[in-house]
Enzyme design. Structure first.
Site, PDB file in Angstrom:
ATOM      1  N   HIS A 139     110.269 -83.123  11.989  1.00  0.00           N
ATOM      2  CA  HIS A 139     110.160 -81.660  12.100  1.00  0.00           C
ATOM      3  C   HIS A 139     109.281 -81.080  10.994  1.00  0.00           C
ATOM      4  O   HIS A 139     109.485 -79.952  10.583  1.00  0.00           O
ATOM      5  CB  HIS A 139     111.538 -80.972  12.007  1.00  0.00           C
ATOM      6  CG  HIS A 139     112.575 -81.493  12.937  1.00  0.00           C
ATOM      7  ND1 HIS A 139     112.903 -80.869  14.106  1.00  0.00           N
ATOM      8  CD2 HIS A 139     113.372 -82.592  12.875  1.00  0.00           C
ATOM      9  CE1 HIS A 139     113.874 -81.546  14.712  1.00  0.00           C
ATOM     10  NE2 HIS A 139     114.173 -82.589  13.990  1.00  0.00           N
ATOM     11  N   SER A 150      81.066 -75.053   5.074  1.00  0.00           N
ATOM     12  CA  SER A 150      81.079 -73.750   5.731  1.00  0.00           C
ATOM     13  C   SER A 150      79.769 -73.035   5.449  1.00  0.00           C
ATOM     14  O   SER A 150      79.189 -73.159   4.373  1.00  0.00           O
ATOM     15  CB  SER A 150      82.238 -72.924   5.190  1.00  0.00           C
ATOM     16  OG  SER A 150      81.994 -71.547   5.366  1.00  0.00           O
ATOM     17  N   GLU A 166      89.543 -82.692  13.503  1.00  0.00           N
ATOM     18  CA  GLU A 166      89.772 -81.528  14.369  1.00  0.00           C
ATOM     19  C   GLU A 166      89.160 -81.739  15.752  1.00  0.00           C
ATOM     20  O   GLU A 166      89.779 -81.456  16.778  1.00  0.00           O
ATOM     21  CB  GLU A 166      89.171 -80.266  13.734  1.00  0.00           C
ATOM     22  CG  GLU A 166      89.893 -79.797  12.490  1.00  0.00           C
ATOM     23  CD  GLU A 166      89.102 -78.696  11.784  1.00  0.00           C
ATOM     24  OE1 GLU A 166      89.360 -77.521  12.073  1.00  0.00           O
ATOM     25  OE2 GLU A 166      88.216 -79.026  10.953  1.00  0.00           O
TER      26      GLU A 166
END
Lengths: 461, 461, 461, 461
Positions: free
Chosen positions: B158, B279, B292
């Site tokens: 969890h 970025s 990703e």
């Protein structure tokens, strides 16, 4: 004080909405036989390893068997407040033999490995049942093929007439699909048959338990090799749903055919009254509802597979509560597959096959055009050239509303001098079918041999 | 006159929009090596069976090999007007050796069984390549595990701290998943390795061809047993996409972990500059883009599987043009899987593992709470009772911002008289990890043994 | 004699398995309020148009209202043998007032248009309820934003620190998503609000009924314009499931954040005990189960949408029994969405936000790097060049374990002479946040204005 | 030194495999017109707000327009090394006017808001084009309906004959579906038409830009209200794909009908040669490939929607690289929808409708059975009783191979004394169709009125 298994450090009762949102016993109660069998085997092992006393394990096991009996007989009350099947059973155990002894059953075990065990045992059972039902369905298909082994029908590509085939050959195509399905469920069984208990929450346990002994008692082939993988893995469920989806794809294809063949335009078959329904407004209707619903349920099983894949995507290790959502889609798919197989077997054997109508339709659509081309090839023309020649003959027939077999030899000779007396034999429907003698072809001798092979495989003498 | 293979009976050219809508050569050109190899084997067999002359088959084969060379060298022009790869190659063959001889190659063969053959050969190749890439990826995982075999990290359920585990144990969980993936692709290979040629359009052929010979030449295990099934079946592609989807699910889970572990809050790992991006606006950013994208591509492969299942659902036998849409989703998935495996192997070996940070985090979150409960159980308390006692101790620690190992013995004794001097050993991080000696547990000895086993399996000495 | 509505021409009872396979009352019983309301309105209209007598319609309506009461009070027995909710109610009607009168209710009506009506009324109700629950959830989000309007947190892209943002700004992002959701459900309402009754089986009816009157009585905006479309159309259900899927996507994103933020490494928030659960084996665990399940249930709703799309694909007009399978996936999705919204609203307001921890983390990860670059731009450098300069400064800081604000001016000047005294202000966390004054930016003034706007929209003064 | 936009702090070149894995320019090059138009508008605004000089913005804009021209004319080389379309264009800009000026374009802008802008402009364009193509397709349907307004065909439910309908009524059912589709794309346009630029990376920008001015210049209705939502949101793409999926569902249903109606058993229609293809082996074949492929492509678009939903599920805010995977599935779906509409419009108008065959089939299957029941109802019997009576008459006809209209009055009277002379009129095919005068019914007068309405809506006089 909160009565959950895990209440120790919590100061507040769980919110009622949260309880309803997180409980699973309303659907995972189905796992009770596996949960109990798993606990019985685990208790035996704990005693064997000296972790609990033999008298304690004896008490635990007797009480578990009582609980099992109560559930089977409908005398057991499942409580939502107790979240899941595991806690419901454990709470009942505590009530029967006290927390002191009952509490020992959880030694070195977690709900994480327990639910993995239960689901694996459940899937094993389902694969067994499904394989048995596949057998029954295949028997129905083979019987239908055998009972109609003389019937010739138009074979379709693109829903257009292509070449004539035996109806039995068509049915045996489904036999092949179902053989692959059976093999897939057998593979699924082997993927599933790995014993996860002893992985505890995620890291394994520090108690000296004997995992192999539990595995043997519960008929598992092996034990899992990595505790984190064991509690995080749901591959076996995806494999099961994939197998379900492919099987339902096959049945959806058969259903589409049954539906189209039942239309007044086709009239190839008639579904028995026992498997059809009528209309509330149109007294004449007889609808192939079972086939339609099976076609629809194929979409349902595909969606269930998508749920499981979507669920597992991107979950970090190890157990996450998202994984509780694996059950509704798996239970539902297993039910759909079994109910579908159960109803299709008798529906197929009760089918009325209108062989005359099928043969009638073989006379339109130039189903023997390929054979006319092959005839020319056998006389020495290249296939591509022959294809062109026959294309022109077909156009001629279309313009004059004729079948190929209606053309006199002299007309044919206008298209190619290679045509001779023997051309009429080449165009005869039975000859056309029986000429496909290559392995897997639709020649009657082939098909009868395949029927015999199928009966052998199914254990029918 | 229309120049399509099938133009014979058509009076009109195909509409340009319809042509663009139906052509497949823009994507199925990839099948050329299989199409050519299949045709070569077929030509040899035709000659062997006396259906074409040896000189003819010789000409056909030479010309096919020339075409192959032209395609490999980029000298071949694919034409959309020629619809698909099969017709493009056939047209080139006609140009090289004339329609008379070239036309004979199509004797007893149809595009329906030809495309089934090509796709099966393609899938066989992909499964081989994928299995080899899985091996490389597993080697990377095992190396990473071995290089960091001392590192202890928090094990999560969890996304909460559960129990400490070896980082190596965590990596080996992925090793297990990938072993199952490899087995699934191997199963897929066997499902696929059935030779369909000779099924012709749908009914088999009337030419006395030798299917077994073609199968042997092309390394197939067996020939299909039902011609209608052979041209209608795409099970092997669904099986392939299922295997792809499960593998990508595994990689998406690893990706999620890499992404979370790279966050400044975690700082468990650092992805090498070579596998990260920055970025355009924030100069300090270092993003785990590969992970990703892999996570995103898992959704893509799941969707591709859904396309194929949706495509096949409810299709009547045998071939329908819908089935042409099987290719983009299959080609794309194979590419995604291979590219992902290719980039993940070096990315994993170049990972920086911040073991100190992982161990630091093991000190918060009460990762040894289970062990404290187990301690009490070993002293005779039932697990459920022990769980409750430790729950209260944890609450006490939370209120006083203490770790379990910070509590003096007398404090512990306020919660239970069973606590004794040896409790501190039970709470030690290394002891906690190494106490999980059960098969599959995270004890260092276990993990080292599993690394050795993995290396044996991978053929690393 | 068969007791089905449609038994007239059937000679055989339906097979028991087929009955179980085709019945829908086990799930469509939920439609009873709509079925009854629709029948009441229909009976009134029939009387108004003189098709039945006023006394007859009076009897029908009274009996229907009795049946409604019996169902509500749990005194009604649904029978599987009666297939669906429509027939169950009709059979009860016959029992109450005799077949002669009861039978007249079906004049000019078919189950095909009846089920379309019931589903449209059901969806209207669901969209109302969902919109109300979205409002409550938005109120919770706005309250959470307002209560924590001072808290600055790291804003993430790629799970990496990007720029600091207000926690309230982050929560309002979800407010925006939910506003779009509400609009989508409102659109769904309008798509749905077309009255299909009077389309009968598929062709319209020959009785002179007044469809507009039924529409008005049941609050529909308009009547359907094509009877075949009316009984074949399930667009409104796909639209509903799409809206559900997007809403659950939003909640799954929030859930992912809650889960990650609850991890010991983040410690950004704590979920209240009332919405968390514990572990059966690890006493210290507090798991964000509600969020995990919501994330999982997003996959479930996506799968449900896939079921419905898969179901409808390729169905010929008009009604096909496959369409009965539209109900489980729609009912389930509506339940999931409503239960999720219900539990999330109180869970969000009871959240503990650890603002100090969030701000602490704002100091690592160079969240003000963009502002340093912007500083240079404002001094005249091009953004691209400034980006490069700051990239080098960040590297310098990483090598020396420093934050940007730790660098003395002289060091900065080594990288660019444009740096001056005012640079420290540009790097201050509060300034950084408040400088984003552009519409939609995270400046506190903006965010407070958006909170006020939101409260206005939600009717909170 | 790395040449990426973001290379400042990176010490290593990106791995080649990672580059290939992460690049998007191979597919996002399509966005160039939007990227350039967006940059032009942004540069104008920057100058207007005094953030850059007018001369600078002038240079930037001229250079951008040159780049646009180069791309249109195929003289621009896209480089994979430059990752995406945005960087490719920016690099070209730098080459043309130098980094000093070019670099200023990125002031206060990030690729995160830039890609959101580009995709929104792309979707706006697609919705426009799709709506125009829907119009064309609807015109084709209306023309087909009008040209065949006399043709009566069997209306089907469950693929069984239900009641006779006008072929034109059937076609107009698709007109209705497409009207809903158009409305959905219009809704999608409004959802999409929100301007995100100025949200920068995620937090808004500190430069005093004028977002409203950019919005106005680029024809947006409004600006986004929350910068984090603006860069994280892909709802508008899901909405677009949902609309595509529903439209393709409609076309797949029409396709299924065209395919079945083209079968030799139906012979209801014939697809024009220009839109059909033949077989390589069967010279007589004429296959409805366009319809089959459209049916298959419906599955493709459904799968694309599933990809996007799967992609976005569980992504934390704000931008994550997974979101790059939104493009292939969106681009592909837009292409599929437009190509399908383009080819279907002319295919439908070139359809041959075999009205005689359709009417012939109206004589079998008891299509007027409902009317016989309605006849009895109009004479005073309840519908349920009438349904039973007609059921028995149908059985009688089936046993004696008769149509209802073949039965003499006395035979009918054996079943009910209510039958009278006027019954023959009630059974007449034209009367049956024209009796459905209720709004939406298939009566000729209704259908002609609906054709007129449709023509008005489509702007045809």
């Amino acid at each position: 004080m909160p009565k959950k298994q895990w209440g120790g450090r919590f100061r507040k009762e769980q919110d009622r909405l949260a309880l309803l949102y997180t409980e699973s016993v309303s659907f995972d109660w189905r796992l009770y036989p596996y949960d109990i069998a798993g606990s019985v085997a685990y208790a035996q092992m704990l005693a064997h390893c000296g972790i609990v006393k033999k008298t304690e394990s004896g008490k635990i096991i007797s009480a578990l068997l009582e609980i099992d009996k109560e559930i089977v007989e409908g005398r057991f009350t499942f409580e939502l407040e107790l979240e899941d099947i595991h806690t419901n059973i454990e709470a009942a155990l505590v009530k029967k033999i006290g927390a002191d002894v009952a509490g020992k059953l959880h030694t070195g075990r977690s709900r994480n490995d327990q639910v993995a065990l239960d689901m694996r045992m459940y899937i094993r059972d389902q694969t067994f049942s499904i394989i048995a039902l596949i057998d029954e369905f295949q028997k129905a298909l083979v019987k239908l093929a055998e009972d109609n082994s003389e019937v010739i029908m138009p074979g379709f590509t693109h829903m257009q007439h292509a070449q004539p085939v035996l109806f039995a050959h068509h049915m045996l195509a489904y036999y092949e699909m179902l053989t692959r399905d059976r093999n897939r469920f057998a593979d699924c069984y082997h993927t599933t048959n790995v014993m996860p208990l002893g992985s505890a929450a995620l890291a394994g346990t520090s108690f000296s338990i004997n995992r192999a002994m539990v595995a043997k008692e519960l008929d598992f082939d092996s034990v899992s090799r990595n505790s984190m993988d064991a509690v995080a893995d749901r591959d076996f469920l995806i494999v099961f749903l994939s197998a379900c989806a492919i099987l339902m794809t096959h049945i959806s294809r058969l259903s589409e055919e049954l539906i189209i063949w039942s239309s007044p335009e086709f009239r190839f078959i008639e579904i028995d009254d026992a498997f059809a329904t009528g209309s509330s407004i149109m007294p004449q209707k007889k609808n192939p509802d079972v086939a339609e619903l099976a076609r629809g349920k194929a979409a349902r099983v595909n969606g269930n597979l998508m749920i499981l894949l979507g669920l597992m995507k991107g979950l970090p290790l190890t157990y996450n509560r998202d994984m509780q959502e694996d059950k509704p889609c798996v239970f539902d798919s297993a039910d759909v597959v079994m109910n579908t197989l159960r109803v299709f077997a008798p529906m197929m054997t009760s089918l009325t096959v209108y062989g005359d109508r099928m043969e009638e339709m073989c006379r339109s659509g130039f189903l023997n055009a390929t054979d006319l081309a092959d005839y020319l090839v056998k006389k020495g023309m290249s296939f591509r050239e022959a294809h062109g020649v026959v294309g022109k003959i077909v156009t001629h027939c279309l313009e004059n509303i004729l079948a190929l077999e209606d053309l006199p030899l002299e007309t044919l000779r206008n298209f190619s001098p290679l045509f001779d007396q023997d051309v009429s034999g080449a165009l005869d429907l039975n000859n056309v079918v029986n000429s496909r003698r290559v392995v897997g072809g639709t020649a009657r001798a082939n098909v009868l041999r395949e029927i015999r092979r199928a009966k052998r495989e199914l254990g029918i003498q």
